[in-house]
Design an enzyme around this catalytic site. Structure first.
Site, PDB file in Angstrom:
ATOM      1  N   TYR A 456       1.065  -1.396   0.195  1.00  0.00           N
ATOM      2  CA  TYR A 456       0.045  -0.502   0.072  1.00  0.00           C
ATOM      3  C   TYR A 456       1.130   1.289  -0.029  1.00  0.00           C
ATOM      4  O   TYR A 456       0.635   1.713  -0.208  1.00  0.00           O
ATOM      5  CB  TYR A 456      -0.768   0.144   1.490  1.00  0.00           C
ATOM      6  CG  TYR A 456      -2.013  -0.806   1.320  1.00  0.00           C
ATOM      7  CD1 TYR A 456      -2.998  -0.997   0.199  1.00  0.00           C
ATOM      8  CD2 TYR A 456      -2.546  -1.717   2.455  1.00  0.00           C
ATOM      9  CE1 TYR A 456      -3.945  -1.617   0.632  1.00  0.00           C
ATOM     10  CE2 TYR A 456      -3.237  -2.713   2.910  1.00  0.00           C
ATOM     11  CZ  TYR A 456      -4.421  -2.291   1.555  1.00  0.00           C
ATOM     12  OH  TYR A 456      -5.545  -3.177   1.544  1.00  0.00           O
ATOM     13  N   SER A 487      -2.434  -5.778  -6.798  1.00  0.00           N
ATOM     14  CA  SER A 487      -2.254  -4.868  -5.357  1.00  0.00           C
ATOM     15  C   SER A 487      -2.756  -5.188  -4.664  1.00  0.00           C
ATOM     16  O   SER A 487      -3.134  -6.001  -4.615  1.00  0.00           O
ATOM     17  CB  SER A 487      -2.851  -4.053  -6.371  1.00  0.00           C
ATOM     18  OG  SER A 487      -4.837  -3.825  -6.378  1.00  0.00           O
ATOM     19  N   ASP A 488      -2.724  -4.791  -3.832  1.00  0.00           N
ATOM     20  CA  ASP A 488      -3.000  -5.437  -2.656  1.00  0.00           C
ATOM     21  C   ASP A 488      -4.078  -4.348  -2.791  1.00  0.00           C
ATOM     22  O   ASP A 488      -4.517  -3.557  -3.482  1.00  0.00           O
ATOM     23  CB  ASP A 488      -2.180  -4.195  -1.224  1.00  0.00           C
ATOM     24  CG  ASP A 488      -2.597  -5.313  -0.384  1.00  0.00           C
ATOM     25  OD1 ASP A 488      -3.527  -5.971   0.082  1.00  0.00           O
ATOM     26  OD2 ASP A 488      -1.294  -5.201   1.074  1.00  0.00           O
ATOM     27  N   TRP A 489      -5.434  -4.678  -1.590  1.00  0.00           N
ATOM     28  CA  TRP A 489      -6.495  -4.933  -1.536  1.00  0.00           C
ATOM     29  C   TRP A 489      -7.324  -2.973  -1.827  1.00  0.00           C
ATOM     30  O   TRP A 489      -6.757  -2.835  -0.913  1.00  0.00           O
ATOM     31  CB  TRP A 489      -7.468  -5.502  -0.778  1.00  0.00           C
ATOM     32  CG  TRP A 489      -7.661  -7.096  -1.074  1.00  0.00           C
ATOM     33  CD1 TRP A 489      -8.868  -7.490  -1.396  1.00  0.00           C
ATOM     34  CD2 TRP A 489      -6.589  -7.612  -1.943  1.00  0.00           C
ATOM     35  NE1 TRP A 489      -8.762  -8.823  -2.065  1.00  0.00           N
ATOM     36  CE2 TRP A 489      -7.510  -8.831  -1.997  1.00  0.00           C
ATOM     37  CE3 TRP A 489      -5.734  -8.468  -2.419  1.00  0.00           C
ATOM     38  CZ2 TRP A 489      -7.180  -9.863  -3.041  1.00  0.00           C
ATOM     39  CZ3 TRP A 489      -4.774  -8.780  -2.808  1.00  0.00           C
ATOM     40  CH2 TRP A 489      -6.078 -10.062  -3.456  1.00  0.00           C
ATOM     41  N   GLY A 492      -4.740  -0.078  -2.215  1.00  0.00           N
ATOM     42  CA  GLY A 492      -3.615  -1.311  -3.076  1.00  0.00           C
ATOM     43  C   GLY A 492      -3.030   0.187  -4.774  1.00  0.00           C
ATOM     44  O   GLY A 492      -2.285  -0.469  -5.548  1.00  0.00           O
TER      45      GLY A 492
END
Ligand code: BGC
Length: 922
Positions: A456, A487-489, A492
Site C-alpha cells: 500500500y 495490488s494490495d486490496w 493498493g
C-alpha cells in the site's frame, strides 16, 4: 475410405508441427546457448580431472602429504588452461546482444555481456569442481592400497555421474521432448531423462559400494559424506552431492525456468494463440478482481477456457473467508525454527488446504523485513534479517506451489501499519537493494513465486502499485520475474495509466481503475495494447503453468485440519519455542520431582493464535496453554490463578506450588493489521499490568517460569527476578501442547530468535507511525545494535537448550575465492550434554577494508542439526561470493570486493567462537 484421407493428412501435419523442435531461440541464440552448455560441460570435466589427478598423486604419496589440490600450482595451471579454452569457445560464438537475450540465471544471473558470461561460467564451474571434490575426493596423506582404490573409484564414479547427468539434462533442454512436458515440470523429471539418470546412478552406486565396502574407515571423504555407515550410504551421499552440483551448473547455463519449468516455451505458444483470439475487453477483464466483497477472484473466460484465479489469505493457514482450516504458528514463530525444510512442509500443507477449498492462489507469505518490533504485522513475517527471511520465504513458496500459486507480499518497504495506506518510505538505493529487497529476490528467483503483491505504502515518492523502479526496473527487469503483480486490496491501486505503465498487472479486488478506465486509456491511445498483452501474458502464464485449466482445484474436506496437518502445527511449534533464560535448571519440570504447578495469568486460557486482520484463521479447536499443561501433567497437580489482585488462597497456591508458570504477553488487543484492527504496538512494554503480575508471582515462588506469547520483543523489568523465560509466540492451534512438552522436558527447546530483543526501546531506531513521510537508513536490528555497541537483552539468533553444544575445528576452502565461486565452510558441533537436542549453527561474515560502510557482521548461512548426547557432526555451510557484494550506487550494480572477509561460526549473533578468513580474487 478415401473421405478420411484429408483429415488424416491434417492430423499428421498437426502432429508434425507439435513435434517440431522448439524455435524459441533464433539461430544465433541457439549457437551461443550451445556454446555455453558445451564449454561449461568441458570445463567442469577438465577441472574435475585435474583436481582428481592431484588427489591421486597425494594418495599414492607422489606429492607431499598435506598438498592442497585447490591451491596446488600445477593443478591450478591445468584448470586455468581449461578455463581459457572454454572462454574461447563462448567468445567465438556469442555476442553481447545474444547474451543479454539469453539472460542466464543462477551464478550467471545478471550476465549481460560475453565477458560477464565467460567470467561467471569459468569461475562458477571451476569452483563447482572444487566443491564436489572436497566431498568426493578430499586431500589427505598417502593411503593404503585398498583405500586408494576406494578413493579413486568413488572420485571417478562421482565425476562421471555428475557429467553424465548434466549431459542428459542438456540433451533434454535441446530436444522436442520439452513440448511433451506437462507445464511446470523440469527436464530432470522428464520421463526418459529420469530413466537415464536413474540407471546412471544405479551403475555408479554399485561401483562405489563394491570398491569401498571394505575400506570405508580408512578412506577420507568430506562432510556430509564423512561418516558413511555402508558402501551404499556413501555412494548415495556422494551421488547426491553430484546431483546438487550438476543442478547448479544447469541453472547457470540457461535462462531462468521460473515456475513454468522447462515447458515454458510450449506455454508461451499457447498464450500467443489465446491472445490472438481475445478482444480488448476480454483481456482487460483478466486484469482485475471480480468484486469488492466476498471471496476474491479474477473472472474466468469460458469461451477460451481461461479458468480465472481464486485467491485466499494464508500467512498462518487458509484464511477465515473459506471457513475452518489448520492454524499454524505465526510467521515469526516459524522464523524461530530456522528450518526452511519444515517451512516448506508448512507451505505444502497450507497449499493443500487452500486447493481443497477451491482456491488456486494463496496470499502469502508475508515477507516484509521487520525494521521495528512495534510494527503491527510483525507476527506475520519471519524476522529482521533479509537472508534468514529469504530462506524461510523460499521454503514456504516451494511448498505452497506444489498446489497453488504463492504470493510473497507486500512489495516493498511495508513495515508500519497505522499509516500504511499513505506513508512515503524513503531510502537510498543501497539500503533498498541490500536490506529491504533480497528476500523478495530469493522468493522470486530461488522459490519461483508465481505472483507478487505490491504494498500500500509509497516508496521513494511513488505508491508501490505504480512504482516503476520497484515493479519494472527491479522485479521484472533485474530479477527476470515471469509471474504477475497484483495490488494490495482496494487502496493498493491508485491510478490507471501510471499503474499499468509501472507494471501492475492485476488490480484487486475489483476493477476501479482497471475496468472501463483502462479500456478507455487504450482506446484513447494513452496505453499501448502491447502493455495490456504483456500483463495478460503474465496472468495467463501463471494459470497455464500451474495447470489451473487442465487440473483445477477440487473440493476435498478430508484435507482440511487433517491429523497430518494438526500434527505438523505441533511439530512446528515445538521447534519454534525459544528458551531465553533457565537459571538453576528451573526447567524442565521433571514429573518425578515436581509435584505441583500453579499456572497464572489470563493469557493461559486464551485461544491466542494471532491478530484479527487478513491473516485470521479459524481452526475448529485451539489448545490453550492451561489446557496443554493440564493435559500433559501426568501425576503433577495443576492449579490455576487468573490474575491480580491475589486472594489469600491465590497467594497460598502460588507460594505452595513446586513451580509457578506465568503465561503472559500480547494478544490481538495489542497488535495487528492497520486500519482494520488495532494496528501497531504503542510501545514494547507488556500491556495490562502483566509486569506487576509476574513480579508478584516471582516474589512468592522462587521457581517462577514465564511463558511469553505475542509477536516478539517485550521489555522485561523482572528479568532477574524469575528463574526461566521462554517465548512461544502466537503458537497455533496445538500451541498449548507444545508449550507443555517443552516445560515438562518431553521436547528439548531448539528455537532461536529471528529478531533482537532489546533492553529498552531507545536502543532501537525510532519507530514513527504518525508522519506520512519516513526515512529508513541502512541500520536496524542486530546490525544497528552492533554498530552502536549496544548489547541486546537477548540477541538475534539466541536460544538455549536443555543440553549444551560445543563448536570446534573450522575449515574454509578455497582460501581465495573466484568472484563467481562459492566458499565451503565446515565446523564440528558436539552435543556435550546428557540429552539429545537440535542446534542451529550460524555463520556470519565481516568485511575487512571495504570501500563502503559495512555492518559489523551479516548472517550468510545457517544449519539446523540434531545431535544425540556426545555426538559430533560436521556441519557444512556455503557462501556464494555473489552474496558478499554491496550495491554500488554510482555504477548501478553489485560489486564483489577483492578484500579479505572474516567468517564467524557459532550459536548466536553474539556467541561466535570459531573464526577464519578468506579472500576474494580481483
Ligand atoms: C492485506 C493483505 C491481504 C489483503 C486481502 C490487505 O488489507 O494488506 O495482506 O492479503 O488485504 O485480504
Amino acid at each position: 475410405m478415401p473421405h478420411n484421407r484429408p483429415r488424416l493428412a491434417v492430423a499428421i501435419l498437426i502432429a508434425l508441427i507439435n513435434a517440431a523442435p522448439l524455435q524459441a531461440l533464433d539461430p544465433s541464440e541457439r549457437q551461443c546457448q550451445n556454446a555455453i552448455a558445451t564449454a561449461g560441460k568441458r570445463l567442469l570435466k577438465r577441472s574435475l580431472a585435474a583436481l582428481a589427478s592431484c588427489e591421486r598423486a597425494v594418495a599414492r604419496g607422489g606429492v607431499p602429504a598435506g598438498t592442497d589440490c585447490l591451491t596446488d600450482p600445477t593443478t591450478a595451471q591445468k584448470r586455468a588452461e581449461a578455463a581459457a579454452k572454454s572462454a574461447d569457445r563462448i567468445t567465438q560464438r556469442c555476442t553481447d546482444a545474444v547474451v543479454t537475450s539469453l539472460a542466464p540465471a543462477g551464478e550467471c544471473s545478471g550476465a549481460r555481456t560475453v565477458a560477464d558470461v565467460v567470467a561467471c561460467i569459468t569461475g562458477s564451474h571451476d569452483a563447482e569442481a572444487g566443491t564436489l571434490l572436497q566431498v568426493a575426493d578430499p586431500s589427505s596423506g598417502p593411503l593404503s592400497a585398498v583405500a586408494q582404490q576406494c578413493a579413486a573409484q568413488a572420485s571417478l564414479q562421482t565425476r562421471r555421474y555428475a557429467l553424465a547427468r548434466l549431459r542428459a539434462i542438456q540433451q533434454c533442454k535441446r530436444s522436442p521432448r520439452l513440448l511433451d512436458l506437462p507445464p511446470g515440470t523440469v527436464c530432470a523429471l522428464e520421463p526418459s531423462t529420469m530413466k537415464r539418470i536413474a540407471s546412471l546412478r544405479a551403475q555408479a552406486a554399485a561401483q562405489i559400494a563394491a570398491e569401498c565396502g571394505a575400506a570405508l574407515t580408512e578412506t577420507p571423504f568430506g562432510a556430509p559424506c564423512d561418516a558413511p555407515g555402508t558402501g551404499d550410504t556413501l555412494a548415495q551421499c556422494l551421488l547426491s552431492a553430484a546431483d546438487a552440483s550438476s543442478d547448479r551448473i544447469v541453472v547457470s547455463q540457461y535462462a531462468a525456468v521460473s515456475f513454468c519449468g522447462d515447458s515454458g516455451e510450449a506455454v508461451e505458444q499457447r498464450i500467443d494463440a489465446l491472445l490472438a483470439q481475445m478482444t480488448l475487453a476480454e483481456k482487460i477483464e483478466q486484469m482485475h478482481g471480480a468484486a469488492l466483497l466476498g471471496l476474491s477472484h479474477t473472472v474466468p473466460n469460458d469461451r477460451l477456457g481461461i479458468p480465472g484465479i481464486v485467491m485466499i489469505d494464508g500467512p498462518r493457514g487458509v484464511g477465515v473467508t473459506l471457513g475452518n482450516a489448520t492454524a499454524f504458528p505465526v510467521g515469526m514463530a516459524r522464523g524461530a525454527t530456522w528450518d526452511p525444510d519444515l517451512e516448506e512442509r508448512v507451505g505444502e500443507a497450507v497449499g493443500t488446504e487452500a486447493r481443497a477449498k477451491g482456491a488456486s492462489m494463496i496470499l502469502a507469505p508475508t515477507i516484509n523485513l521487520l525494521r521495528h518490533p512495534r510494527w503491527g504485522r510483525a507476527q506475520e513475517t519471519y524476522g529482521e534479517d533479509p537472508f534468514h527471511l529469504g530462506r524461510m520465504a523460499v521454503g514456504y513458496v516451494r511448498g505452497a506451489q506444489q498446489h497453488v500459486i504463492a504470493n510473497p507480499k507486500h512489495f516493498a518497504g511495508n513495515s508500519i501499519e497505522n499509516t500504511r495506506f499513505n506513508v512515503d518510505v524513503s531510502m537510498d538505493e543501497r539500503t533498498l537493494r541490500e536490506i529491504y529487497l533480497p528476500h523478495f529476490r530469493m522468493a522470486v528467483q530461488d522459490g519461483h513465486a508465481g505472483a507478487v503483491m505490491s504494498a500500500y505504502n509509497q516508496l521513494n515518492g511513488h505508491y508501490c502499485g505504480e512504482n516503476p523502479h520497484l515493479l519494472h526496473d527491479v522485479l521484472k527487469g533485474d530479477w527476470g520475474f515471469r509471474g504477475f503483480v497484483e495490488s494490495d486490496w482496494v487502496l493498493g491501486t491508485r491510478s490507471t495509466v501510471p499503474s499499468i505503465t509501472a507494471g501492475l498487472d492485476i488490480e484487486m479486488p475489483a476493477g476501479i481503475y482497471y475496468g472501463q478506465p483502462l479500456v478507455d486509456a487504450v482506446t484513447g491511445g494513452q496505453v499501448g495494447e502491447d502493455a495490456i498483452d504483456g500483463a495478460v501474458r503474465r496472468i495467463l502464464r501463471a494459470q497455464l503453468c500451474f495447470r489451473l485449466d487442465t487440473d483445477p482445484p477440487q473440493m476435498d474436506p478430508t484435507q482440511v485440519e487433517s491429523p497430518a496437518h494438526t500434527n505438523l502445527t505441533l511439530e512446528v511449534e515445538r521447534e519454534a519455542i525459544v528458551l531465553l533464560k533457565n537459571s538453576a535448571a528451573a526447567l524442565p519440570l521433571n514429573r518425578t520431582q515436581v509435584h505441583s504447578i500453579v499456572v497464572v495469568g489470563p493469557v493461559a486460557t486464551l485461544a491466542n493464535i494471532g491478530d484479527l486482520g487478513s491473516s485470521t484463521v479459524a481452526p475448529s479447536y485451539v489448545v490453550t496453554a492451561l489446557q496443554g499443561i493440564q493435559g500433559r501433567a501426568g501425576g503433577v497437580s495443576v492449579t490455576y490463578v487468573p490474575s491480580l489482585p491475589f486472594s489469600a488462597s491465590d497467594v497460598a497456591a502460588v507460594t505452595a506450588a513446586d513451580a509457578a508458570v506465568v503465561v503472559a504477553g500480547l494478544t490481538a488487543q495489542d497488535e495487528g493489521e492497520g486500519q482494520i484492527t488495532v494496528g501497531d504496538r504503542t510501545g514494547l512494554a507488556m500491556p495490562r499490568d502483566q509486569d506487576q503480575l509476574i513480579t508478584a508471582v516471582a516474589a512468592l515462588n522462587p521457581r517462577t517460569i514465564v511463558v511469553l506469547e505475542g509477536s516478539g520483543p517485550i521489555l522485561m523489568p523482572w528479568v532477574n527476578d524469575v528463574a526461566a523465560i521462554l517465548t512461544a509466540w502466537y503458537p497455533g492451534q496445538e500451541g498449548g501442547n507444545a508449550i507443555a512438552d517443552v516445560l515438562f522436558g518431553d521436547v528439548n527447546p531448539s528455537g532461536k530468535l529471528p529478531l533482537s530483543f532489546p533492553r529498552a526501546e531507545a536502543d532501537l531506531p525510532p519507530f514513527d507511525n504518525v508522519s506520512l513521510a519516513v526515512t529508513y537508513d541502512y541500520y536496524h536490528g542486530y546490525r544497528y545494535l552492533d554498530r552502536n555497541g549496544t548489547a541486546a537483552l537477548f540477541p538475534f539468533g539466541f536460544g538455549l537448550s536443555y543440553t549444551t553444544f560445543q563448536y570446534a575445528h573450522l575449515t574454509l576452502a578455497p582460501a581465495t575465492l573466484d568472484p563467481h565461486g562459492r566458499l565451503r565452510v565446515t565446523a564440528e558441533v558436539t552435543n556435550t550434554g546428557a540429552i539429545a537436542g537440535d542446534e542451529i549453527a550460524q555463520l556470519y561474515v565481516s568485511y575487512n577494508g571495504s570501500v563502503v560502510d559495512r555492518p559489523a557482521k551479516d548472517l550468510k548461512d545457517f544449519v539446523r542439526v540434531h545431535l544425540e548426547p556426545g555426538e559430533t557432526e560436521t556441519v557444512v555451510f556455503e557462501v556464494r561470493a555473489a552474496d558478499l557484494a554491496f550495491w554500488d550506487t554510482a555504477a548501478g550494480g553489485w560489486e564483489v570486493e577483492p578484500i579479505t572477509y572474516t567468517v564467524r561460526v557459532g550459536s548466536s549473533s553474539q556467541d561466535l567462537p570459531l573464526a577464519g578468513s578468506f579472500a576474494v580474487a580481483p
